[in-house]
Design a protein around this motif. Sequence first.
Motif, PDB file in Angstrom:
ATOM      1  N   TYR A  75       0.837  -1.204   0.000  1.00 22.30           N
ATOM      2  CA  TYR A  75       0.000   0.000   0.000  1.00 22.30           C
ATOM      3  C   TYR A  75       0.873   1.256   0.000  1.00 22.30           C
ATOM      4  CZ  TYR A  75      -3.512   3.388   1.591  1.00 22.30           C
ATOM      5  OH  TYR A  75      -4.342   4.480   1.704  1.00 22.30           O
ATOM      6  N   ASP A  76       1.909   1.236   0.848  1.00 24.81           N
ATOM      7  CA  ASP A  76       2.809   2.394   0.923  1.00 24.81           C
ATOM      8  C   ASP A  76       3.539   2.616  -0.405  1.00 24.81           C
ATOM      9  OD1 ASP A  76       2.102   2.894   3.534  1.00 24.81           O
ATOM     10  OD2 ASP A  76       3.784   1.783   4.396  1.00 24.81           O
ATOM     11  N   ARG A  77       3.953   1.531  -1.073  1.00 24.63           N
ATOM     12  CA  ARG A  77       4.617   1.658  -2.384  1.00 24.63           C
ATOM     13  C   ARG A  77       3.665   2.285  -3.406  1.00 24.63           C
ATOM     14  NH1 ARG A  77       6.635  -3.448  -1.132  1.00 24.63           N
ATOM     15  NH2 ARG A  77       5.096  -4.457  -2.491  1.00 24.63           N
ATOM     16  N   ALA A  78       2.417   1.862  -3.347  1.00 21.46           N
ATOM     17  CA  ALA A  78       1.432   2.383  -4.294  1.00 21.46           C
ATOM     18  C   ALA A  78       1.148   3.865  -4.049  1.00 21.46           C
ATOM     19  CB  ALA A  78       0.144   1.573  -4.205  1.00 21.46           C
ATOM     20  N   LYS A  79       1.361   4.330  -2.819  1.00 23.00           N
ATOM     21  CA  LYS A  79       1.121   5.734  -2.480  1.00 23.00           C
ATOM     22  C   LYS A  79       2.271   6.649  -2.876  1.00 23.00           C
ATOM     23  CE  LYS A  79      -1.491   7.401   0.357  1.00 23.00           C
ATOM     24  NZ  LYS A  79      -2.680   8.282   0.257  1.00 23.00           N
ATOM     25  N   GLU A  80       3.437   6.052  -3.126  1.00 20.91           N
ATOM     26  CA  GLU A  80       4.616   6.865  -3.424  1.00 20.91           C
ATOM     27  C   GLU A  80       4.441   7.645  -4.731  1.00 20.91           C
ATOM     28  OE1 GLU A  80       7.934   4.252  -3.513  1.00 20.91           O
ATOM     29  OE2 GLU A  80       7.942   3.880  -1.356  1.00 20.91           O
ATOM     30  N   LYS A  81       4.901   8.871  -4.735  1.00 22.34           N
ATOM     31  CA  LYS A  81       4.868   9.681  -5.945  1.00 22.34           C
ATOM     32  C   LYS A  81       6.078   9.370  -6.818  1.00 22.34           C
ATOM     33  CE  LYS A  81       2.305  13.641  -4.107  1.00 22.34           C
ATOM     34  NZ  LYS A  81       2.318  15.116  -3.884  1.00 22.34           N
ATOM     35  N   GLY A  82       5.893   9.468  -8.119  1.00 20.90           N
ATOM     36  CA  GLY A  82       6.994   9.238  -9.045  1.00 20.90           C
ATOM     37  C   GLY A  82       8.077  10.293  -8.912  1.00 20.90           C
ATOM     38  N   TRP A  83       9.290   9.964  -9.335  1.00 25.58           N
ATOM     39  CA  TRP A  83      10.428  10.872  -9.206  1.00 25.58           C
ATOM     40  C   TRP A  83      10.194  12.198  -9.926  1.00 25.58           C
ATOM     41  CZ3 TRP A  83      12.263  12.360 -13.868  1.00 25.58           C
ATOM     42  CH2 TRP A  83      12.064  11.490 -14.958  1.00 25.58           C
ATOM     43  N   TRP A  84       9.337  12.183 -10.942  1.00 29.86           N
ATOM     44  CA  TRP A  84       9.104  13.387 -11.748  1.00 29.86           C
ATOM     45  C   TRP A  84       8.347  14.472 -10.981  1.00 29.86           C
ATOM     46  CZ3 TRP A  84       7.672   8.412 -12.812  1.00 29.86           C
ATOM     47  CH2 TRP A  84       6.348   8.052 -12.542  1.00 29.86           C
TER      48      TRP A  84
END
Length: 272
Positions: A75-84
């Motif tokens: 869930y936490d990985r899915a919440k992460e924003k992309g580097w851009w």
Amino acid sequence: MGEPNLPARQMGRQLKRMRERLGMTQDEAGKPLRMSTSKVSRIEMGYLPPYHDFRALLDRYNVIVSDWDEYISAYDRAKEKGWWHHYGVGNRGFLPIEAEASKVKVFQFGYIPGLLQTEAYMREVFAAARVQMKPKVLENQVTVRLLRQLRLTDEPILQLHAIIDEYALRKPILGRAERQEQLRHLVERARQPNVTLQIVPEDVGAYAGQNGNLIVASFDDSEEPDIAYVEHIFGSVHVEKEAEVSAAKLAFKDFADRALDAEDSIALIERL
């Protein structure tokens, strides 16, 4: 609910499998949690629910608390924003799809694809945007595109099949020296094992590719369907319906059949 990315879509499919193993309908799964059927459906499509709703679903699907850690990490990985996002670029457009893809097929009629552009070329393209960019925004866009190109050389390596109309190679976007640099850059990229580059020569005449551009992205996850992407003057369209994606693939194959093979394409660029 946040926009669905690949980890979120994978998590949604996992939640769906949990529900189906218990023989529950979406209505039966959501009703005790005060979740509508449409909300459960959206979660299974990859739209992230609030954290406490996610925990409630795990409990509803009989996941014991001692096993929650791996699901919460997902869930936490899915919440992460992309580097851009660090460069002020949001999740609209093709970038988030490209970041997750393992293979990209791209056809461009009017210009050279972004992954194959030199810095000088991309600056000219951004400067000619319909809405003029502020200097800082333009610099961020250039930086992001240069970082995107690392997918062609750094792990995880992106497989790229690009088809370009010869018109794009001859279009006078750059001065002579910069144009030569761009053409040499194309040849260098085309010789990489993960890059296939084809050119549709001028003598092909009229064909459907003159109507616009096309991208198809594929993923390592076998359950993740291909996505087609089309840009137009007012924005872009993501196409996910199977029949429409299949039509996009057939169009790309038609363009590939009309184009020169890889070696003859390189020879044409070298002559230019």
